[in-house]
Write an enzyme that holds these catalytic residues in place. Structure first.
Site, PDB file in Angstrom:
ATOM      1  N   HIS A 297      50.543  50.718  52.543  1.00  0.00           N
ATOM      2  CA  HIS A 297      51.185  49.414  52.709  1.00  0.00           C
ATOM      3  C   HIS A 297      50.435  48.340  51.934  1.00  0.00           C
ATOM      4  O   HIS A 297      51.030  47.538  51.203  1.00  0.00           O
ATOM      5  CB  HIS A 297      51.226  49.031  54.189  1.00  0.00           C
ATOM      6  CG  HIS A 297      52.028  49.959  55.032  1.00  0.00           C
ATOM      7  ND1 HIS A 297      52.064  49.871  56.415  1.00  0.00           N
ATOM      8  CD2 HIS A 297      52.825  51.009  54.715  1.00  0.00           C
ATOM      9  CE1 HIS A 297      52.847  50.824  56.895  1.00  0.00           C
ATOM     10  NE2 HIS A 297      53.319  51.524  55.881  1.00  0.00           N
TER      11      HIS A 297
ATOM     12  N   SER B   5      57.076  53.499  52.236  1.00  0.00           N
ATOM     13  CA  SER B   5      56.555  52.244  52.775  1.00  0.00           C
ATOM     14  C   SER B   5      55.791  51.435  51.738  1.00  0.00           C
ATOM     15  O   SER B   5      55.875  50.201  51.709  1.00  0.00           O
ATOM     16  CB  SER B   5      55.658  52.523  53.983  1.00  0.00           C
ATOM     17  OG  SER B   5      56.370  53.204  54.985  1.00  0.00           O
TER      18      SER B   5
END
Length: 401
Positions: free
Chosen positions: A259, A207
């Site tokens: 993230h 991610s």
């Protein structure tokens, strides 16, 4: 009698990853006819419509590349999940499994891993990001290996579909070297920020690298602003997509610090790696000799592009250096930012932000069975007598939940 039309245009067409058309005309002077006799109107019209008067070509600096690196990354992640499930061997190490017909490739119970995947101990063995091992055992390679591992089938599908949609288009436009570096360095940035804030749990997934690609798309649009049409709508669309994905990160079991770290790294890397030359410079480079464009001098990059390039490079070097020094000194960033943990998870009445893994381990000694349950960081031990396998499964669900 009027002279025939002399100016004509060469149009340089540029492929765009933002679904916007980018066409810049290059003015070219057409040499005068060799004969003093005026050309017939039909001949003049044919000349104006000829390919020499108007053409469209794809220039070297904007050509599309064949994407092979991003699909290779996808295959690597899939292979790593298969190997991880083989090592996990659920029937041997757990009292119950999901999809038991898969044998040693079967999945851990949903109560332990709702993503259809291995146990946390297997992920840790395969190279998951474990801050204590990075800091105290100097296993720095976990900062990289964690981005090739996934928590399960659902986790893998979500990340790989996004990677194919975003990554292939970027690789077509900018080539495998720049996009490969953007992906890997952004993944490192995500791992680094995650390590500074989340130190009690392991972390896996691509991610952070994926958000790096999104950040790179945003900075590429900004630094190459002048060559895009419909630029405002493209910017708004991209910002909304990024905001929604970051908002999902406030749910439990999601490492939003990875993230954020990947996204910030990707934004800065995009200003460095994804800069495009000005159209005026490209026009000058590809225009025929003697034309107006060839006789003018245009810098390759605009001043604001150069400023963004320098500032971003400095911030990248300083940020990664400071982050790595803090990590290997064992600094917990939460001690310096009391509210930052809300960036990764916001507790509500529907869920808790304590995401430590649940596990149920059994140890048989004669007729005595010992169950050790780990739930939210609390360990409990139960001693049972003459329990069957079905009873063990039910007891794990009841006692360890």
């Amino acid at each position: 009698m009027a002279d025939p039309e002399r100016p004509s245009d060469i149009h340089i067409r540029v492929p765009s990853g933002h679904q916007t058309s980018m066409i810049h005309p290059v003015d070219v002077e057409t040499p005068p006819p060799s004969s003093s006799a005026p050309a017939p109107p039909a001949a003049a019209a044919a000349t104006a419509r000829s390919p020499s008067a108007m053409c469209s070509r794809e220039v070297k600096h904007f050509k599309k590349c064949f994407p092979w690196l991003i699909p290779t990354f996808v295959v690597a992640c899939v292979v790593m999940l298969v190997i991880t499930m083989y090592v996990n061997d659920c029937p041997k190490n757990s009292v119950s499994c999901v999809a038991g017909f898969l044998g040693r490739f079967s999945f851990q119970p949903f109560k332990e891993n709702p993503l259809l995947g291995p146990s946390s101990s297997t992920l840790e063995k395969m190279g998951a990001l474990d801050v204590s091992k990075v800091v105290h055992k100097h296993q720095w390679w976990r900062l990289f290996t964690c981005m090739w591992l996934h928590g399960g089938v659902f986790h893998l599908l979500a990340n790989m579909l996004s990677l194919l949609v975003i990554g292939i288009r970027l690789e077509q436009e900018f080539g495998f070297v720049r996009i490969g570096l953007l992906y890997l360095i952004s993944g490192l940035g995500g791992s680094l920020l995650s390590s500074l804030f989340i130190q009690s749990n392991i972390s896996v997934g691509a991610s952070g690298a994926l958000f790096g690609l999104l950040g790179g798309m945003l900075s590429e649009l900004i630094t190459n602003w002048t060559i895009y049409a419909n630029k405002v709508s493209a910017l708004l669309t991209l910002v909304v997509i990024i905001a929604i994905n970051l908002a999902v990160g406030i749910l439990p079991h999601v490492d939003n610090f990875a993230h954020i770290g990947g996204f910030l790294s990707g934004v800065l890397l995009g200003f460095v790696f994804l800069i495009r030359p000005q159209f005026g410079w490209v026009s000058q480079r590809y225009a025929p000799r003697g034309s107006v464009s060839a006789s003018t001098s245009t810098p390759k990059f605009k001043m604001y592009q150069c400023i963004l390039w320098v500032v971003s490079l400095i911030l990248l070097i300083v940020g990664f250096t400071v982050g790595l020094v803090m990590l290997f000194r064992g600094v917990d960033a939460n001690d310096h930012c009391s509210w930052c943990h809300y960036l990764s998870c916001i507790p509500t009445s529907r869920w808790s932000c304590n995401t430590q893994p649940l596990s149920c381990l059994s140890d048989q000694l004669g007729d005595q069975l010992t169950l050790t349950c780990s739930n939210n960081g609390k360990n409990s031990t139960y001693t049972l007598a003459n329990a069957t396998n079905s009873q063990i499964q039910g007891l794990c669900t009841q006692l360890c939940s």
